[in-house]
Design an enzyme around this catalytic site. Structure first.
Site, mmCIF file in Angstrom:
data_model
loop_
_atom_site.group_PDB
_atom_site.id
_atom_site.type_symbol
_atom_site.label_atom_id
_atom_site.label_comp_id
_atom_site.label_asym_id
_atom_site.label_seq_id
_atom_site.Cartn_x
_atom_site.Cartn_y
_atom_site.Cartn_z
ATOM 1 C CE LYS A 170 -2.093 -1.133 3.852
ATOM 2 N NZ LYS A 170 -1.330 -2.371 4.131
ATOM 3 N NE ARG A 229 -3.810 -1.345 10.171
ATOM 4 C CZ ARG A 229 -2.785 -0.760 9.553
ATOM 5 N NH1 ARG A 229 -2.916 0.410 9.000
ATOM 6 N NH2 ARG A 229 -1.630 -1.373 9.489
ATOM 7 N NE ARG A 241 7.584 -2.248 6.212
ATOM 8 C CZ ARG A 241 6.265 -2.152 6.400
ATOM 9 N NH1 ARG A 241 5.469 -1.812 5.390
ATOM 10 N NH2 ARG A 241 5.732 -2.447 7.565
ATOM 11 N NE ARG A 264 6.633 -0.021 10.295
ATOM 12 C CZ ARG A 264 5.446 -0.090 9.707
ATOM 13 N NH1 ARG A 264 5.289 0.417 8.482
ATOM 14 N NH2 ARG A 264 4.429 -0.644 10.306
ATOM 15 N NE ARG A 294 2.489 -4.626 11.556
ATOM 16 C CZ ARG A 294 3.485 -4.365 10.718
ATOM 17 N NH1 ARG A 294 4.698 -4.838 10.951
ATOM 18 N NH2 ARG A 294 3.278 -3.641 9.656
HETATM 19 P P1 ADP Z 1 2.231 -1.861 3.223
HETATM 20 O O1 ADP Z 1 2.250 -0.343 3.159
HETATM 21 O O2 ADP Z 1 1.011 -2.438 2.574
HETATM 22 O O3 ADP Z 1 2.457 -2.392 4.601
HETATM 23 P P2 ADP Z 1 4.781 -1.645 1.810
HETATM 24 O O4 ADP Z 1 4.474 -0.789 0.638
HETATM 25 O O5 ADP Z 1 5.520 -1.004 2.931
HETATM 26 O O6 ADP Z 1 3.455 -2.381 2.346
HETATM 27 O O7 ADP Z 1 5.602 -2.907 1.266
HETATM 28 C C1 ADP Z 1 6.093 -3.902 2.162
HETATM 29 C C2 ADP Z 1 7.454 -4.406 1.661
HETATM 30 O O8 ADP Z 1 7.250 -5.155 0.455
HETATM 31 C C3 ADP Z 1 8.453 -3.307 1.321
HETATM 32 O O9 ADP Z 1 9.736 -3.733 1.707
HETATM 33 C C4 ADP Z 1 8.334 -3.172 -0.214
HETATM 34 O O10 ADP Z 1 9.569 -2.746 -0.790
HETATM 35 C C5 ADP Z 1 7.973 -4.586 -0.639
HETATM 36 N N1 ADP Z 1 7.073 -4.628 -1.804
HETATM 37 C C6 ADP Z 1 6.044 -3.787 -2.079
HETATM 38 N N2 ADP Z 1 5.418 -4.163 -3.223
HETATM 39 C C7 ADP Z 1 6.060 -5.279 -3.663
HETATM 40 C C8 ADP Z 1 5.885 -6.148 -4.800
HETATM 41 N N3 ADP Z 1 4.912 -5.933 -5.697
HETATM 42 N N4 ADP Z 1 6.728 -7.198 -4.913
HETATM 43 C C9 ADP Z 1 7.714 -7.404 -3.997
HETATM 44 N N5 ADP Z 1 7.922 -6.634 -2.916
HETATM 45 C C10 ADP Z 1 7.112 -5.578 -2.741
HETATM 46 P P1 AMP Z 2 1.247 0.635 9.138
HETATM 47 O O1 AMP Z 2 2.305 1.681 8.997
HETATM 48 O O2 AMP Z 2 0.050 0.879 8.284
HETATM 49 O O3 AMP Z 2 1.805 -0.761 8.986
HETATM 50 O O4 AMP Z 2 0.722 0.750 10.639
HETATM 51 C C1 AMP Z 2 1.600 0.530 11.743
HETATM 52 C C2 AMP Z 2 0.796 0.419 13.029
HETATM 53 O O5 AMP Z 2 0.117 1.667 13.299
HETATM 54 C C3 AMP Z 2 -0.316 -0.628 13.052
HETATM 55 O O6 AMP Z 2 0.162 -1.923 13.371
HETATM 56 C C4 AMP Z 2 -1.234 -0.061 14.143
HETATM 57 O O7 AMP Z 2 -0.710 -0.300 15.443
HETATM 58 C C5 AMP Z 2 -1.151 1.432 13.883
HETATM 59 N N1 AMP Z 2 -2.194 1.858 12.914
HETATM 60 C C6 AMP Z 2 -1.995 2.335 11.660
HETATM 61 N N2 AMP Z 2 -3.172 2.641 11.070
HETATM 62 C C7 AMP Z 2 -4.139 2.342 11.974
HETATM 63 C C8 AMP Z 2 -5.550 2.400 11.951
HETATM 64 N N3 AMP Z 2 -6.223 2.828 10.873
HETATM 65 N N4 AMP Z 2 -6.218 2.000 13.067
HETATM 66 C C9 AMP Z 2 -5.578 1.587 14.151
HETATM 67 N N5 AMP Z 2 -4.238 1.474 14.233
HETATM 68 C C10 AMP Z 2 -3.516 1.841 13.153
#
Ligand code: ADP
Ligand code: AMP
Length: 216
Positions: free
Chosen positions: A15, A90, A130, A163, A174
């Site tokens: 995302k 969420r 990541r 992270r 998660r």
């Molecule tokens: P989210 O925001 O949904 O938690 P991220 O965009 O942070 O996910 O992506 C999670 C990890 O996966 C990152 O390290 C990113 O570089 C990698 N990633 C994202 N899209 C892809 C893809 N299509 N194929 C492989 N790795 C990906």
């Molecule tokens: P993310 O960066 O989207 O992976 O979110 C990291 C963490 O932030 C999550 O595991 C939750 O603890 C908190 N968080 C992010 N978005 C929300 C949401 N919409 N509602 C509740 N907690 C959230």
């Protein structure tokens, strides 16, 4: 609000990666609830300190504080042309609060909800590798999207970090929380006829192209 898109998908679906590119291409503000909590934590605000207790355990921050944070964010001037929400809503109550807020403030409604679908094994591998940029939340991966220079963000030169909540035990929690509390939103937006499923296992650029097509 001219345009409102919600990106849905499990943690690690891509995302944030996609929102960074698409929000720029489409001229929308990128609103990531996770980034907002992390910014608050960095500044040691009351909200940041509260959120950390939940984030460290891989649980969701309570709906009331999350909803008011997003409401405030959506009223900033950079949202005039619209916004792409990443990580919010969420829970079903968050989605209902978003719809009510949009209706009450005359901002319209969510237009489309791309659901980026990726299986659990891939998610664990993605989150384990990541690396996130300190300044603006750009994301990289040691294998799937490595930065040109290790530990440095390609986009803004800031430091990359892993992270705390990307540790394996927290990741598992998660993902469970996602299935229990967030996955019901798939049916919620399906009922509204605005959900569109996109295969998130393809390479990053292909997913971007599929999302752009889905948002036409
Ligand atoms: P989210 O925001 O949904 O938690 P991220 O965009 O942070 O996910 O992506 C999670 C990890 O996966 C990152 O390290 C990113 O570089 C990698 N990633 C994202 N899209 C892809 C893809 N299509 N194929 C492989 N790795 C990906
Ligand atoms: P993310 O960066 O989207 O992976 O979110 C990291 C963490 O932030 C999550 O595991 C939750 O603890 C908190 N968080 C992010 N978005 C929300 C949401 N919409 N509602 C509740 N907690 C959230």
């Amino acid at each position: 609000m001219a345009e409102l898109i919600v990106l849905l998908g499990p943690p690690g679906a891509g995302k944030g990666t996609q929102a960074k590119v698409l929000s720029e291409t489409l001229g929308l503000a990128h609103i990531s609830s996770g980034d907002l909590f992390r910014e608050n934590l960095q500044k040691k605000t009351e909200l940041g300190v509260l959120a950390k207790q939940y984030m460290d355990r891989g649980e969701l921050v309570p709906d009331d504080v999350t909803i008011s944070m997003i409401r405030e964010r959506m009223q900033r001037p950079d949202c005039a042309r619209g916004a792409m929400l990443d990580g919010f809503p969420r829970t079903v109550p968050q989605a209902e609060a978003l719809d009510a807020f949009l209706a009450d403030s005359g901002l319209g409604a969510v237009r489309k909800v791309p659901y980026i679908k990726v299986g659990e094994a891939d998610l664990v591998e993605r989150l384990g590798g990541r690396w996130t940029c300190r300044a603006n939340g750009h994301v990289f991966h040691t294998v799937f999207n490595p930065p040109q220079k290790s530990g440095v963000c390609d986009q803004d030169g800031s430091e990359l970090f892993q992270r705390d909540d990307d540790k394996e035990e927290t990741v598992k929690n998660r993902i469970n929380v996602y299935f229990q509390q967030t996955a019901p939103l798939i049916a919620y937006y399906q009922r509204m006829n605005i959900l569109v499923e996109v295969d998130g296992t393809k390479p990053i650029a292909d997913v971007t192209a599929d999302l752009l097509a889905a948002l036409k």
